[in-house]
Design a protein around this motif. Structure first.
Motif, PDB file in Angstrom:
ATOM      1  N   GLY A   1       0.789  -1.217   0.000  1.00 16.54           N
ATOM      2  CA  GLY A   1       0.000   0.000   0.000  1.00 16.54           C
ATOM      3  C   GLY A   1       0.822   1.269   0.000  1.00 16.54           C
ATOM      4  N   ARG A   2       2.100   1.193   0.355  1.00 20.45           N
ATOM      5  CA  ARG A   2       2.942   2.382   0.317  1.00 20.45           C
ATOM      6  C   ARG A   2       3.136   2.898  -1.104  1.00 20.45           C
ATOM      7  N   LYS A   3       2.906   2.029  -2.088  1.00 24.38           N
ATOM      8  CA  LYS A   3       3.042   2.426  -3.490  1.00 24.38           C
ATOM      9  C   LYS A   3       1.705   2.830  -4.116  1.00 24.38           C
ATOM     10  N   ALA A   4       0.642   2.813  -3.319  1.00 22.54           N
ATOM     11  CA  ALA A   4      -0.670   3.201  -3.841  1.00 22.54           C
ATOM     12  C   ALA A   4      -0.689   4.688  -4.173  1.00 22.54           C
ATOM     13  N   ARG A   5      -1.479   5.042  -5.157  1.00 26.59           N
ATOM     14  CA  ARG A   5      -1.606   6.430  -5.592  1.00 26.59           C
ATOM     15  C   ARG A   5      -3.061   6.868  -5.446  1.00 26.59           C
ATOM     16  N   ARG A   6      -3.232   8.140  -5.112  1.00 31.11           N
ATOM     17  CA  ARG A   6      -4.578   8.645  -4.883  1.00 31.11           C
ATOM     18  C   ARG A   6      -5.339   8.783  -6.200  1.00 31.11           C
ATOM     19  N   ILE A   7      -6.606   8.405  -6.182  1.00 32.48           N
ATOM     20  CA  ILE A   7      -7.483   8.524  -7.344  1.00 32.48           C
ATOM     21  C   ILE A   7      -8.160   9.884  -7.277  1.00 32.48           C
ATOM     22  N   LEU A   8      -7.992  10.674  -8.330  1.00 29.01           N
ATOM     23  CA  LEU A   8      -8.525  12.031  -8.323  1.00 29.01           C
ATOM     24  C   LEU A   8      -9.085  12.392  -9.691  1.00 29.01           C
ATOM     25  N   ALA A   9     -10.118  13.207  -9.673  1.00 30.27           N
ATOM     26  CA  ALA A   9     -10.633  13.823 -10.890  1.00 30.27           C
ATOM     27  C   ALA A   9     -10.470  15.330 -10.743  1.00 30.27           C
ATOM     28  N   HIS A  10      -9.755  15.946 -11.654  1.00 25.03           N
ATOM     29  CA  HIS A  10      -9.539  17.397 -11.632  1.00 25.03           C
ATOM     30  C   HIS A  10     -10.561  18.056 -12.562  1.00 25.03           C
ATOM     31  N   VAL A  11     -11.418  18.885 -11.994  1.00 24.50           N
ATOM     32  CA  VAL A  11     -12.475  19.544 -12.766  1.00 24.50           C
ATOM     33  C   VAL A  11     -12.198  21.036 -12.807  1.00 24.50           C
ATOM     34  N   PRO A  12     -12.889  21.774 -13.697  1.00 24.67           N
ATOM     35  CA  PRO A  12     -12.540  23.187 -13.893  1.00 24.67           C
ATOM     36  C   PRO A  12     -12.739  24.081 -12.679  1.00 24.67           C
ATOM     37  N   ARG A  13     -13.660  23.758 -11.774  1.00 24.15           N
ATOM     38  CA  ARG A  13     -13.947  24.660 -10.665  1.00 24.15           C
ATOM     39  C   ARG A  13     -13.711  23.951  -9.333  1.00 24.15           C
ATOM     40  N   ARG A  14     -13.639  24.769  -8.274  1.00 19.17           N
ATOM     41  CA  ARG A  14     -13.376  24.218  -6.952  1.00 19.17           C
ATOM     42  C   ARG A  14     -14.573  23.393  -6.480  1.00 19.17           C
ATOM     43  N   THR A  15     -14.284  22.211  -5.903  1.00 21.14           N
ATOM     44  CA  THR A  15     -15.354  21.306  -5.502  1.00 21.14           C
ATOM     45  C   THR A  15     -14.953  20.531  -4.250  1.00 21.14           C
ATOM     46  N   THR A  16     -15.951  19.870  -3.695  1.00 28.42           N
ATOM     47  CA  THR A  16     -15.779  18.912  -2.612  1.00 28.42           C
ATOM     48  C   THR A  16     -16.333  17.578  -3.082  1.00 28.42           C
ATOM     49  N   ALA A  17     -15.579  16.501  -2.859  1.00 20.55           N
ATOM     50  CA  ALA A  17     -15.996  15.175  -3.331  1.00 20.55           C
ATOM     51  C   ALA A  17     -17.023  14.567  -2.383  1.00 20.55           C
ATOM     52  N   VAL A  18     -18.110  14.080  -2.954  1.00 19.36           N
ATOM     53  CA  VAL A  18     -19.098  13.299  -2.217  1.00 19.36           C
ATOM     54  C   VAL A  18     -19.445  12.072  -3.067  1.00 19.36           C
ATOM     55  N   ALA A  19     -19.963  11.036  -2.404  1.00 19.69           N
ATOM     56  CA  ALA A  19     -20.476   9.844  -3.091  1.00 19.69           C
ATOM     57  C   ALA A  19     -19.497   9.267  -4.109  1.00 19.69           C
ATOM     58  N   PRO A  20     -18.261   8.917  -3.706  1.00 20.25           N
ATOM     59  CA  PRO A  20     -17.338   8.288  -4.653  1.00 20.25           C
ATOM     60  C   PRO A  20     -17.688   6.809  -4.862  1.00 20.25           C
TER      61      PRO A  20
END
Length: 706
Positions: A174-193
């Motif tokens: 798990g030390r080699k795991a990478r974070r899953i992210l979606a970069h969108v045009p505006r500032r947001t908070t992630a819910v319901a992944p």
């Protein structure tokens, strides 16, 4: 080798001719004798042997030994069977979390034609003896999140194409795991992944789709290296990314928050607030004496609930409440779900995890702290985005969403009164429809940006009143605005192809007839669980009543095989369900139907009526507004609709004005001519197709006038 013994309880001996009855390779089973005499009150035995060299590896076979007497009658049957295990090797899986500590959990293992699981114990290790093959597998487990040692993340640790031709060990680090992210045009908070994974070999497949709850602040994935060469592997994620309801930070830190807006939210904009620490936030706490106009910081405790802390802080004149979790992960800011009754908070409540909140409390103990607070009273925009990678988990499981990748949906919630709704937009991934119900306003406007190439299904609910659902799978093209209006007029019966298709099979009709779809061709609407409304549907053959029901669904068996005329009548009345519009609707379908073959059901030719009129958020139209009526069949019927008539009433049906609609493409267009004294528009519409099927629909107070 096994002994088969026969026992004779009779007074005379019995001769048995023995034979092996089994679909097995020739010569696999053999008997030491093919005939045996069993003496009276005695026993006799033969030996059964199996030549396992004739049996392929990893195959199980069975059959029986039959014993036949001199008359040809079978007197005995003895079950036999054998199996041959092929080469086995030991697979060991060792897992570590993001800190390098052992990680327990359950690994899903798959190879061509094989699926099993392996449990990892507290040492993070598990073993299994498995056939020689090429294996893939994954572990989904809790790990440290993105915001400190006591934050909570969910990780997918996967491996592919491990050739088990000798004992092997796989390490999931798990030390080699990478974070899953979606970069969108505006500032947001992630819910319901959501986290998806699929592995298949021809017809055999294993899939999982996991929904981390709100206590998780992040998702992670272990890169798997080269893409698979045999079968398919797919990995992906789905996010709802909302405009932040609240952002809070200091000069050195920005906080990860879960937020419950107040009944009267903080006004829009950015301000600074002094913070004050109030322990567990009891109303008896001395720190609350200095809370007026400030942000109160408290610890979650077992003796004082968050609701009590909020009441005490509001009574002390605080502007907002920050609650620091005392456990792992993020803390739910309010005791409610999407389906629970509306539960207003007396002031805005936000929660911090134990690490960030602990740092804030330490800073407050050292001296004054000023917080920069930005509030957004309503959610004006969000992003529903999904992305899948084929062949492998990539080295960088992030993606950048550009405006050209998105479809725009202008969403309007138009219930007749404000309050609480909930909604659900799920992408359809490999047949999965997975997502969470999320709280939404019963009245409000929002702009949604969605992944353009994805297929979506949508629902919205007013709890205990109504639920509305998209008629079909939706695809929003990039760069082209679309609209989704919920709960507004014109509400009336509407059927649809996904779960709401009326059909006949053999001698039975199955008719779902949800009575409360809204306006256009986008939604069906039902009132399951709403006991204030009255829904009635009756099926007639000619003038003879066949059956009736009151659950927006009717199943009638025993119909005549030959083609006969039928009449379906729906009566939908709001009764005690308070609402200004569509107070009563009556819909009558006339159609013919005959028995089907056993190979497939047939769609009933029930003409659907859709309405288009421009109304405001209160459901009111201009007195000279245009009105479009569209009549159509559901998929599966082909007869064209060629005649539509429209009548309009401005006095709740006391008098009617016949309109002469013009054909405009697929619809018929007319206009309102409402007198100044009118407050509502009622409609009476009929339509007929070339096969003689027809519909007549009357809607009392279909919408209002302004």
């Amino acid at each position: 080798m096994r002994k088969v013994t026969y026992t004779n309880t009779g007074d005379t001996p019995v001769d048995l001719d023995l034979a092996i009855d089994a679909d097995v390779p020739a010569g696999l089973f053999a008997l030491s004798a093919d005939r045996v005499t069993v003496p009276a009150h005695g026993t006799a035995s033969v030996t059964l042997t199996a030549d396992l060299d004739r049996l392929p590896a990893d195959r199980t076979v069975s059959g029986m030994v039959t014993g036949t007497d001199g008359t040809g009658k079978v007197r005995t049957r003895t079950l036999i069977g054998t199996a041959k295990e092929g080469q086995r090797q030991t697979l060991t899986v060792a897992a570590k979390d993001r800190s390098g500590k052992p990680l327990a959990g359950r690994v899903l293992l798959t190879a061509a034609g094989l699926f099993t699981v392996m449990d990892l114990d507290a040492s993070g290790t598990g073993t299994a003896r498995l056939p020689v093959g090429t294996y893939s597998g994954w572990l989904t487990a809790d790990v440290r999140g993105a915001n400190g040692p006591r934050s909570r993340g969910m990780a997918l640790l996967a491996f592919n194409d491990v050739r088990l031709d000798q004992d092997r060990t796989v390490t999931l680090d798990g030390r080699k795991a990478r974070r899953i992210l979606a970069h969108v045009p505006r500032r947001t908070t992630a819910v319901a992944p959501r986290l998806d994974v699929h592995r298949s070999f021809g017809d055999s497949l294993v899939e999982s789709s996991v929904l981390p709850d709100e206590s998780y602040d992040s998702m992670w994935a272990l890169p798997t290296g080269r893409k698979v060469t045999d079968g398919e592997f797919e990995f992906g994620a789905r996010f709802r990314l909302e405009q932040p309801a609240l952002t809070v930070g200091t000069a050195s830190a920005n906080y990860d928050l879960l937020v419950k807006r107040a009944a009267e939210p903080l006004p829009a904009g950015t301000r600074t607030l002094r913070a004050v620490f109030a322990g567990e936030g009891s109303a008896r706490g001395r720190a609350l004496r200095d809370a007026r106009g400030k942000a109160v910081v408290v610890r979650r405790g077992d003796t004082v609930a968050i609701r009590e802390q909020a009441d005490a802080a509001a009574a002390a004149g605080a502007r907002m409440l920050l609650v620091v979790n005392d456990g792992s992960g993020r803390l739910k800011p309010w005791d409610e779900t999407a389906w629970s009754p509306q539960s207003p908070a007396p002031l805005t409540v936000a929660t911090l995890n134990a690490d960030q909140g602990g740092d804030l409390i330490d800073a407050l103990r050292r001296g004054p702290v000023t917080l920069k607070v930005t509030s957004q009273p309503t959610t004006d925009y969000l992003y529903d985005v999904v992305h899948h990678w084929s062949g492998a988990v990539p080295a960088d499981p992030t993606w950048r969403v550009r405006p050209g990748d998105l479809g725009r949906v202008d969403v309007s919630f138009r219930n007749h009164r404000p309050g609480k709704a909930n909604e659900f937009r799920a992408d359809v991934w490999r047949g999965w429809i997975v997502g969470n119900q999320l709280v939404a306003p019963a009245q409000g406007e929002r702009t949604d940006w969605v992944t353009a190439e994805a297929a979506w299904l949508e629902d919205a609910f007013i709890p205990a009143e109504t639920g509305q659902h998209s008629l079909d799978v939706l695809r929003y093209p990039a760069g082209k605005p679309a609209r989704a209006h919920w709960f507004g007029p014109v509400q009336r019966p509407r059927m649809g192809p996904i779960g709401y298709q009326p059909v006949r099979y053999l001698d039975t009709v199955y008719i779902p007839a949800p009575g409360w779809g809204d306006s256009g061709a986008g939604h069906v609407g039902e009132t399951h669980g709403n006991f204030d409304v009255r829904n009635s549907m009756t099926l007639y053959q000619g003038e003879r009543q066949l059956d009736w029901g009151n659950a927006e669904r009717l199943q009638v068996p025993g119909l005549a095989a030959e083609r006969q005329p039928y009449r379906l009548v729906l009566d939908n009345d709001r009764a005690a369900w308070t609402h200004p519009y569509s107070t009563h609707t009556t819909t009558e379908w006339r159609f013919t139907s005959a028995a089907t073959g056993s190979d497939a059901a047939e769609v009933l030719p029930l003409i659907q009526l859709d309405y288009g009129v421009d109304t405001d958020r209160a459901g009111r139209a201009d007195r000279r507004a245009g009105l479009t009526v569209t009549a159509s069949h559901l998929p599966g019927t082909a007869s064209a609709v060629d005649k539509v008539s429209v009548e309009i009433s401005y006095d709740d049906g006391a008098t009617w004005q016949r309109s002469a609609p013009d054909r405009r493409g697929e619809g018929w267009r007319t206009g309102l001519r409402a007198p100044k004294s009118a407050d509502f528009v009622s409609l009476r519409v009929t339509a007929r197709d070339r096969a003689g099927n027809s519909v007549s629909q009357t809607i009392t107070r279909a919408f209002g006038l302004r």
